[in-house]
Design an enzyme around this catalytic site. Structure first.
Site, PDB file in Angstrom:
ATOM      1  N   GLY A   1      19.520  32.825  16.367  1.00 43.58           N
ATOM      2  CA  GLY A   1      19.940  33.977  15.572  1.00 43.58           C
ATOM      3  C   GLY A   1      20.058  35.247  16.381  1.00 43.58           C
ATOM      4  O   GLY A   1      20.850  36.129  16.057  1.00 43.58           O
TER       5      GLY A   1
ATOM      6  N   ALA B   1      15.669  32.904  15.059  1.00 47.62           N
ATOM      7  CA  ALA B   1      15.240  33.134  13.683  1.00 47.62           C
ATOM      8  C   ALA B   1      13.782  32.702  13.534  1.00 47.62           C
ATOM      9  O   ALA B   1      13.258  31.933  14.335  1.00 47.62           O
ATOM     10  CB  ALA B   1      16.130  32.347  12.725  1.00 47.62           C
TER      11      ALA B   1
ATOM     12  N   GLU C   1      23.417  35.137  17.870  1.00 51.45           N
ATOM     13  CA  GLU C   1      24.387  35.373  16.804  1.00 51.45           C
ATOM     14  C   GLU C   1      24.440  36.852  16.416  1.00 51.45           C
ATOM     15  O   GLU C   1      25.521  37.403  16.192  1.00 51.45           O
ATOM     16  CB  GLU C   1      24.030  34.510  15.592  1.00 51.45           C
ATOM     17  CG  GLU C   1      24.239  33.029  15.859  1.00 51.45           C
ATOM     18  CD  GLU C   1      23.711  32.147  14.746  1.00 51.45           C
ATOM     19  OE1 GLU C   1      24.473  31.311  14.248  1.00 51.45           O
ATOM     20  OE2 GLU C   1      22.513  32.293  14.387  1.00 51.45           O
TER      21      GLU C   1
ATOM     22  N   GLU D   1      19.651  25.613  18.281  1.00 50.96           N
ATOM     23  CA  GLU D   1      19.341  25.074  16.954  1.00 50.96           C
ATOM     24  C   GLU D   1      19.334  23.538  16.929  1.00 50.96           C
ATOM     25  O   GLU D   1      18.624  22.935  16.127  1.00 50.96           O
ATOM     26  CB  GLU D   1      20.358  25.603  15.925  1.00 50.96           C
ATOM     27  CG  GLU D   1      20.202  27.064  15.574  1.00 50.96           C
ATOM     28  CD  GLU D   1      20.946  28.013  16.493  1.00 50.96           C
ATOM     29  OE1 GLU D   1      21.050  29.203  16.160  1.00 50.96           O
ATOM     30  OE2 GLU D   1      21.431  27.557  17.571  1.00 50.96           O
TER      31      GLU D   1
END
Length: 263
Positions: free
Chosen positions: A113, A70, A116, A136
């Site tokens: 992300g 992200a 994910e 993360e």
């Protein structure tokens, strides 16, 4: 970063015209995922879903990165009240409403992300050099878009704990062995071309049955076995009301290739 004139998601049709290929397009940021990118991705996915000439969707990035995570610059100054009130990351899950099959083609980094997003797709191919991870923890946070939930279901608790808590990263071959991806292509093989081949194969079947099959498999992840079996049986029975069921079974009995009407 991509300039304002450059789309954050590139869209093209395969040579057959039956598969839409969506390519994340933030090359200088290694396709870091941002809210504007997801806004465009959701629009392109919904357009592909509504296009009756399209039977499947392929989602990919670049050779260096499917998506390296992200966008930290977007996130670093946010506070709890803002993220909670505005449901930050909420739009990232709209991909689950797409009814056509989505095949991921991963090269390079699929981290945070990006991992994910990859796990939210229906099928996933990767190269041996792909790198999957949920780093993360190194930022003082945890995954927030499925990295603890989907990952655990795919590879099991101990391996998920190691990836989430110890920042373990795995390559494409390990991802295949662990069940994170459906297939790791051979070294030097074009992962996007392989994903398109699967998409073309899916597009060669009746669209109603394909959609029902996706719904049934997804239902198995959310429902207790008895309810899942009931959903599967009802979808199976409902397909006997379609023209494609009559055509498919007649073609089999007559030893010919079926001609699908997608009705």
């Amino acid at each position: 970063m991509s300039t304002a004139s450059e789309p954050l998601v590139l869209s093209e049709k395969s040579s057959s015209g039956k598969v839409i290929i969506l390519r994340l397009n933030r090359p200088k940021a290694l396709n870091a995922l941002s809210s504007p990118l997801f806004d465009q991705l959701n629009i392109e996915l919904e357009k592909a879903d509504a296009d009756e000439s399209v039977g499947a969707i392929v989602l990919t990035g670049s050779d260096k990165a499917f998506a390296a995570g992200a966008d930290i610059k977007e996130m670093k100054d946010k506070d709890f009240a803002t993220t909670y009130k505005n449901n930050f990351l909420g739009t990232w899950t709209r991909i689950g409403a797409i009814r056509k099959p989505i095949i991921g083609a991963v090269s390079g980094f699929a981290l945070g992300g990006g991992c994910e997003l990859a796990m939210s797709l229906d099928m996933l191919l990767c190269t041996p050099g792909a790198t999957f991870g949920q780093p993360e923890i190194t930022l003082g946070i945890i995954p927030g878009a499925g990295g603890t939930q989907r990952l655990t279901g795919l590879i099991g608790k101990p391996r998920a704990m190691e990836m989430v808590l110890a920042n373990r990263k795995i390559d494409g071959k390990t991802a295949e062995a662990w069940g994170l991806v459906s297939r790791c292509v051979a070294e030097g093989e074009d992962v996007v071309a392989e994903a398109v081949k699967i998409g073309d194969r899916i597009a060669g079947y009746g669209a109603v049955a394909v959609q029902a099959g996706k719904e049934a498999v997804n239902g198995s992840l959310e429902l207790p076995l008895e309810q899942g079996l009931r959903l599967e049986r009802r979808l199976f029975q409902s397909l006997f009301a379609t023209k494609d069921q009559k055509e498919g079974m007649s073609a089999f009995a007559e030893k010919r290739k079926p001609v699908w009407s997608h009705l």
